[in-house]
Design an enzyme around this catalytic site. Structure first.
Site, short mmCIF file in Angstrom:
data_model
loop_
_atom_site.label_atom_id
_atom_site.label_comp_id
_atom_site.label_asym_id
_atom_site.label_seq_id
_atom_site.Cartn_x
_atom_site.Cartn_y
_atom_site.Cartn_z
N LYS A 53 0.83 -1.04 0.20
CA LYS A 53 -0.01 0.18 0.04
C LYS A 53 1.03 1.13 -0.10
O LYS A 53 0.26 1.98 -0.52
CB LYS A 53 -0.93 -0.06 1.21
CG LYS A 53 -2.05 -0.93 1.14
CD LYS A 53 -2.89 -1.01 2.30
CE LYS A 53 -3.85 -2.59 2.08
NZ LYS A 53 -4.38 -2.96 3.43
N GLN A 97 -4.65 -1.80 9.70
CA GLN A 97 -4.30 -3.13 9.13
C GLN A 97 -4.82 -4.03 9.93
O GLN A 97 -4.36 -4.28 11.19
CB GLN A 97 -2.75 -3.17 8.72
CG GLN A 97 -2.49 -4.57 7.76
CD GLN A 97 -3.09 -4.67 6.57
OE1 GLN A 97 -3.07 -3.67 5.66
NE2 GLN A 97 -3.92 -5.56 6.32
N ASP A 120 -11.16 2.79 4.15
CA ASP A 120 -11.47 1.26 3.83
C ASP A 120 -12.80 0.87 3.81
O ASP A 120 -13.06 -0.23 3.39
CB ASP A 120 -10.87 0.44 5.16
CG ASP A 120 -9.71 -0.59 4.81
OD1 ASP A 120 -9.42 -0.58 3.46
OD2 ASP A 120 -8.88 -0.73 5.52
#
Ligand code: NDP
Length: 284
Positions: A53, A97, A120
């Site tokens: 990412k 994460q 997200d």
């Protein structure tokens, strides 16, 4: 006849390329899109995901603001960090994460991320907006699946879509997005008794199970579009999806490969959402 392969690598590259112009425009207006990436602990897979990412951010000109914090971090410390990022104008998107170490309350952490920065799309407000058909960030993998259908002119309207898997981050949002696109949607899960028969009715078949090659070629309707979200590593180290690709591609009209199908779309849509979050600050 063999299916047309849906090339997620190409579609994701096209999306990333088109973001470059948006990012340049934002920078010209004094806004540098910033994505805060929070990694707790030493999970090897998480480190790898975070690394790719960050690399993609760098390649596009998005500022990646890494927060690599130790496994021993307490819930209160992590919440404090999220609050700090929520209030930092240089941060447009926040990504935590997952999975978090077991002693941390994942739900509370995800719920704490401001809906304006929830790139997200996993938070309750973002998921609520999805169900309510209100604007908001869409979860990256499901959004990526829809973008793949769009890229190949596969219109879900009037089609029967079958989604195998009902997780909050993949199965359910995909089903919601297909519904939004006017498909008639069936959601299957581990308690569905007649899975093969149901899959055989699908014009669009989305597999989000996490079981290597569980969905066989003879479960696929002739000409169907097959979107394989699964990522499974076989004993021999080979990466495969939830669909038995070799047999399914002989019956499907379109099919995503694993790797190179849905996978690359997830990061592309994360970048897309981050740029949208940065654009939104100009509208204030
Ligand atoms: P979960 O484990 O959270 O959910 C799996 C779903 O599959 C559950 O709803 C479960 O049913 C269902 N299921 C399990 N076994 C069966 C079965 N035998 N028959 C029918 N349904 C079954 O997984 P995720 O949704 O998080 O992920 C699914 C897959 O997608 C994984 O392979 C994951 O690695 C991959 N993935 C890929 C991403 C990408 O970027 N391409 C991103 C995220 C995930 P029940 O609810 O009844 O238990």
């Amino acid at each position: 006849m063999s299916a047309q392969i849906i090339d997620g690598k190409k579609v994701s590259e096209d999306i990333k390329q088109s973001l470059k112009a948006d990012i340049a425009e934002l920078k010209a207006k004094g806004v540098e899109p910033g994505l805060a990436v929070v990694l707790v602990g030493e999970n090897a897979a998480s480190k790898k995901y975070v690394g790719s990412k960050e690399k993609t951010c760098e390649a596009l000109g998005i500022k990646s603001i890494g927060h690599k914090i130790p496994e021993s971090t307490t819930q209160a410390e992590l919440i404090e960090l999220i609050d700090k990022l929520n209030n930092d104008p240089a941060v447009h998107g926040i990504l935590v994460q997952l999975p978090l170490p077991k002693h941390l309350n994942e739900k509370e952490v995800m719920n704490r991320i401001s809906v304006k920065k929830d790139v997200d799309g996993f938070g309750p407000d973002s998921l609520g907006n999805l169900v309510l058909d209100e604007p908001g960030f869409l979860p990256c993998t499901p959004y990526g699946c829809i973008k793949l259908l769009e890229a190949y002119d596969i219109n879900p309207q009037g089609k029967h879509a079958v989604v195998v898997g009902r997780s909050v981050i993949v199965g359910k949002p995909i089903a919601m997005l297909l519904l939004r696109k006017h498909a008639t949607v069936t959601i299957c899960h581990s308690k569905t008794p007649d899975l093969k028969e149901t899959c055989l009715k699908a014009d669009i078949l989305c597999a989000a199970v996490g079981r290597a090659e569980m969905i066989k070629g003879d479960w696929v309707k002739e000409g169907a579009a097959v979107i394989d979200i699964g990522i499974n590593v076989k004993e021999d180290g080979k990466l495969v999806g939830d669909v038995e690709f070799a047999t399914a591609k002989e019956r499907a009209g379109y099919i995503t490969p694993v790797p190179g199908g849905v996978g690359p779309m997830t990061i592309a849509m994360l970048m897309y959402n981050t740029v949208e979050a940065a654009k939104a600050t100009l509208k204030k």
